[in-house]
Design a protein around this motif. Structure first.
Motif, PDB file in Angstrom:
ATOM      1  N   SER C  30       0.826  -1.206   0.000  1.00 24.52           N
ATOM      2  CA  SER C  30       0.000   0.000   0.000  1.00 24.52           C
ATOM      3  C   SER C  30       0.857   1.251   0.000  1.00 24.52           C
ATOM      4  O   SER C  30       0.533   2.249  -0.649  1.00 24.52           O
ATOM      5  N   ARG C  31       1.977   1.196   0.724  1.00 23.75           N
ATOM      6  CA  ARG C  31       2.889   2.344   0.725  1.00 23.75           C
ATOM      7  C   ARG C  31       3.388   2.621  -0.682  1.00 23.75           C
ATOM      8  O   ARG C  31       3.446   3.765  -1.135  1.00 23.75           O
ATOM      9  N   TYR C  34       0.415   4.168  -2.731  1.00 25.31           N
ATOM     10  CA  TYR C  34       0.008   5.536  -2.406  1.00 25.31           C
ATOM     11  C   TYR C  34       1.167   6.540  -2.485  1.00 25.31           C
ATOM     12  O   TYR C  34       0.971   7.679  -2.913  1.00 25.31           O
ATOM     13  N   LEU C  38       0.939   6.962  -6.681  1.00 26.91           N
ATOM     14  CA  LEU C  38       0.066   8.143  -6.659  1.00 26.91           C
ATOM     15  C   LEU C  38       0.838   9.414  -6.311  1.00 26.91           C
ATOM     16  O   LEU C  38       0.518  10.486  -6.797  1.00 26.91           O
ATOM     17  N   LEU C  40       1.500  10.551  -2.952  1.00 26.75           N
ATOM     18  CA  LEU C  40       1.273  11.150  -1.630  1.00 26.75           C
ATOM     19  C   LEU C  40       2.571  11.118  -0.831  1.00 26.75           C
ATOM     20  O   LEU C  40       3.429  10.256  -1.039  1.00 26.75           O
ATOM     21  N   ASP C 257      -6.722   0.346  -5.156  1.00 34.74           N
ATOM     22  CA  ASP C 257      -5.459   0.110  -4.461  1.00 34.74           C
ATOM     23  C   ASP C 257      -5.243  -1.411  -4.316  1.00 34.74           C
ATOM     24  O   ASP C 257      -6.096  -2.201  -4.742  1.00 34.74           O
ATOM     25  N   ILE C 263      -9.918   4.669  -5.460  1.00 38.24           N
ATOM     26  CA  ILE C 263      -9.436   6.053  -5.385  1.00 38.24           C
ATOM     27  C   ILE C 263      -9.823   6.756  -6.681  1.00 38.24           C
ATOM     28  O   ILE C 263      -9.597   6.231  -7.762  1.00 38.24           O
TER      29      ILE C 263
END
Lengths: 326, 326, 326, 326
Positions: C30-31, C34, C38, C40, C257, C263
């Motif tokens: 997930s890290r 994201y 993405l 972030l 995700d 998202i």
């Protein structure tokens, strides 16, 4: 009209400009500039040399950084169509009294070393190592997302003579600036590969390399580069732009590398493959010639350039000057 | 720190800036500039007035062009939350000794006419004629594709006093420039609607209107406008840009209308709705304050502004000057 | 007309949506999704939690990833204007029979835990740790260059009831879809912060979280993300788009995700601060409602959503269906 | 490997594709589509014909609309380097048993009429009326801002044979799709002018014209066109896209004209001037071949095409099928 008739059947076939070797004083600083900030990909590096390519190129390199004591420029390199053209090129240059030699270059097959009428070192090759495509490896795109080398621009002490020489070699003029007072050429843009130029000449103390240009996808990539450079310690390296050139219609930005070599980021010029494409004429005093819109170019842009190794520049015969920012 | 604490519970609730009336000397020339070049939509016109709105606005107008003998600015107009806020506004201004009157305006319900501490004419209304949405009528988009009015920027002879006055009215400072030598405010940006500003004040002979800004979708729309203006007779109307402001982080362009009124085209600032948003401080001598990258602003940009009708400007108390292009 | 009259003077003042906690089964995966894809920014991480913010946010986080055995959603979190509003919120929810408790959250001051009429876990806080601005640290921009969290979208088993509840809380409807057959609401978009929405409800088995959206500068950033995802192993995570919504007029992309949480990448909606903004009505059978242009949404987009922890969804009363891609 | 070795020294020199004549049933409807919506410029029109060019072209036209009783396609037209090449072309086609005739065309000098191995009508000319540049007349840009005609794409009943024929003519393969089951070519892209293609062939009932493509500056222009078409009555004319092709790496959109002729809007492919450029191979079952990302192509896109006047299509020998949207 000062532009010679295009030579549609030149003695040898140049495909495109290929690469340039820049002498730099600090390889690490230059690597950071070209690879991390501009986004060129390193294809090889040694203690003394770094090889770079742009994202859609499959030839081994479009730029070679070479560790030197002071900033210089090596040869401007061009790719010819086949080995036959290499030999024809040798003959063409020898006929014009230019020194010719075949030599070795890493990653390249047989290479002709020579120079143009004013002493600009030139190289011609027909074969270079081919690398796998990376244009769809989007995780590698960085900086300005450079797609390919686009052109060289040189100061010339005699643009009329340079254009005659390169026109005879098969380069075709797409746009030019005439000094209305004398009827002489003040600048000219000439192509082989079907864009506005592979090489251009501008009146000035020469020969010197004014800049090397890279083609990028859209003006937004140039704005991204400006944001990045302005906030990572490269603000002073932004010399001119963004703006749109009258000549070529390109959206442009000029930046200086850590040694002062000038790089143009360039997009949105046009296709020029028609052999009967009429050159577009601009008057030297037309304010929209250099800059369709945007601030006038600063003094440094008109005066500073990189020296070719071992070639002393001479002042231009033509003294006319374009509009310069105060 | 020279910025007053935000007044989070002001006496009346201003929603946003709404519109401005510009006195112009040639309605046809101004119509061409605002409607055909910039791309605002004409919502009504008479022999003496033209009403305009931007593409996502549903209020009747964001700009009124009024035929006058010489260029002037009428009132800066703001929308309040409800009629109750109108009466509270009247009380607030009367308490501060400002002249107040309710009057009529075409397309608007009851409107309060007053002025700020330095005499800038202000109007407040709670209701204006509502028009059908056109933001999805893409065949109407033209020019720079203006989406909405974004902010006013005024020269002020005393920025500290102006900020105190507007802060008390409920405007919140998002960014500001401090004159390091005196510790006084040299400029400030204040908002109501959740962007970087609805109004800003810059030190200078004031009060005068520096510019009115419109919000556009992307930097490419600004480049489109530059291309259009540069090739349709409006080259001299391009005053400054494109560039990115340090303050607000916006990508910007400044153009002048046929009477010299300044219009900013503006995009990509940020959301500011948090009541505890910390104002960002910039030093007056920081070269990236006005211009994160791009040429320094020309002298005209720092000196010229539009006069509010019947209001004589006074020189500023603060003499410090920012960096100006030579 | 099925949309209730806006409550312009709600009992407490919600500023904006703030963040969401997503339960994920593999923190590292997930890290990567994201932060690396993405774009972030990680603001803190522990063995069990990762905190993320978008580029223009100064609050500590807009998303919390929490290691769980299966994908879930924690609370939807909102920022209120001041501590006074927290207490008023408690009273408002208790009056409606919702469970209320004040608890601790890392980086946040006093926080109210409650839930909406259908059991969606909600949190309200007035103060969160503030971080230094990074919106001008352009070397940190990556992926889709997310600027800020924009909205939540939830499946609801009774959209009329949900809209009535949130409308009373002060959320204002900007656009809505009416089921023409029954005259009931099929979907609605409601805002606090001045865009098209902070939260939306769509008819379906609920409550479930349909998606969390992030605002990006331009459609080109979305195309960059598509290029990146399509060539780095995330092709199957692209669910729908790009396209333009009829509702909101936004240019959009939906991605999933690694745990299937949806998202939305979103840009170019419009400003909605006017209290008298008229909601825009769309018919459920209007093909341009969901998609002004682009392919119809796939079945998964209409059917799949994330479960709120401990909340079992119920089937919707309303059986009408929109157009779904075959 | 099924791709023949490039013929680097063809018998005659084709510069580029030039134009196509489309038979249309309603000139006014087609004029609106091509001139007002797409943004091509009308260079001449009569009661029966409309001539169009794109913004950077100086040849008289890149498309001719001709009033007909039913939709058809006339000849695919190519520009050769010089008149000498015209005669060499005649010889080349006669040697291969193709019918050859020289005839008149408005605005063109001597023109060779012939056809390819499968009967596709072809024209070759060396000279066409040249018009003044308009690429800097930005007030003329409309619609998708088409810059130049880019390529033709044809259904072919035998792609191997078509590629052999065109390869021998000097077209060079840049990318191709192999049917893994049979080792035969399923599709191929071939160029003369230095982009990914001037012409492509796709397996299917042929010969038929699949589409004619125009090159535009950026993906944002394509999004602008989608917005415009979706809100001006052309929603049903949007057939496929936007998306990125695996092959060519281009960002694309396919639309249908009022008679069903298919037009591709295309940008961001790459330069292919190197004679030793290695063709890129794609497997027919590779889902990212046609679509690096985006929805799979609809059935109509694989099955429908325009008939060449008087040429009856034949079913393809190769029965393999790519991935089609359900």
């Amino acid at each position: 009209m000062p532009v010679p008739k295009a030579n549609l059947y030149p003695d040898f076939n140049i495909v495109r400009l290929s690469h340039v070797e820049l002498g730099v004083t600090n390889l690490a600083a230059s690597r950071k500039f070209y690879a991390d900030v501009l986004g060129l990909q390193v294809t090889d590096e040694t203690a003394t040399h770094i090889y770079l390519r742009a994202m859609e190129e499959r030839g081994h390199h479009c730029m070679v950084l070479s560790k030197q004591d002071r900033p210089t420029v090596g040869a401007l390199s061009f790719k010819v169509y086949s080995e036959v053209d290499l030999d024809a090129a040798q003959k063409w240059f020898e006929t014009r009294g230019r020194p010719c030699a075949f030599g070795e270059r890493p990653y390249q097959a047989r290479t002709l070393h020579t120079s143009d009428l004013h002493g600009v070192p030139l190289e011609f090759y027909f074969q270079i190592d081919r690398l796998k495509p990376i244009h769809q490896r989007y995780e590698l795109y960085r900086g300005v997302k450079p797609l390919r080398i686009d052109h060289f621009n040189c100061f010339s002490e005699d643009v009329d003579a340079a254009v005659a020489f390169y026109n005879d070699m098969g380069f075709r003029v797409t746009e030019y600036t005439e000094d209305e007072a004398t009827g002489r050429l003040w600048a000219a843009w000439l192509h082989r590969k079907g864009g506005v130029h592979d090489i251009a000449f501008t009146n000035g103390s020469g020969p010197r390399l004014h800049h090397t240009a890279f083609w990028v996808p859209t003006p937004l990539n140039i704005i991204d580069l400006l944001d990045l450079m302005a906030t990572t310690g490269y603000l002073a390296n932004i010399e001119r732009g963004p703006g749109r050139h009258g000549i070529s219609n390109a959206f442009f930005l000029y930046v200086r590398d850590p040694d002062g070599h000038r790089i143009e980021i360039y997009c949105s010029d046009y296709q020029t493959v028609d052999p009967d494409l009429e050159p577009i004429k601009w008057g030297l005093k037309d304010p929209q010639r250099q800059t369709l819109w945007g601030m006038p170019a600063p003094k440094s842009w008109f005066e500073e350039g990189s020296l070719f190794e071992g070639v002393a520049p001479r002042p231009p015969a033509l003294k006319s000057q374009p509009i310069i920012a105060p």
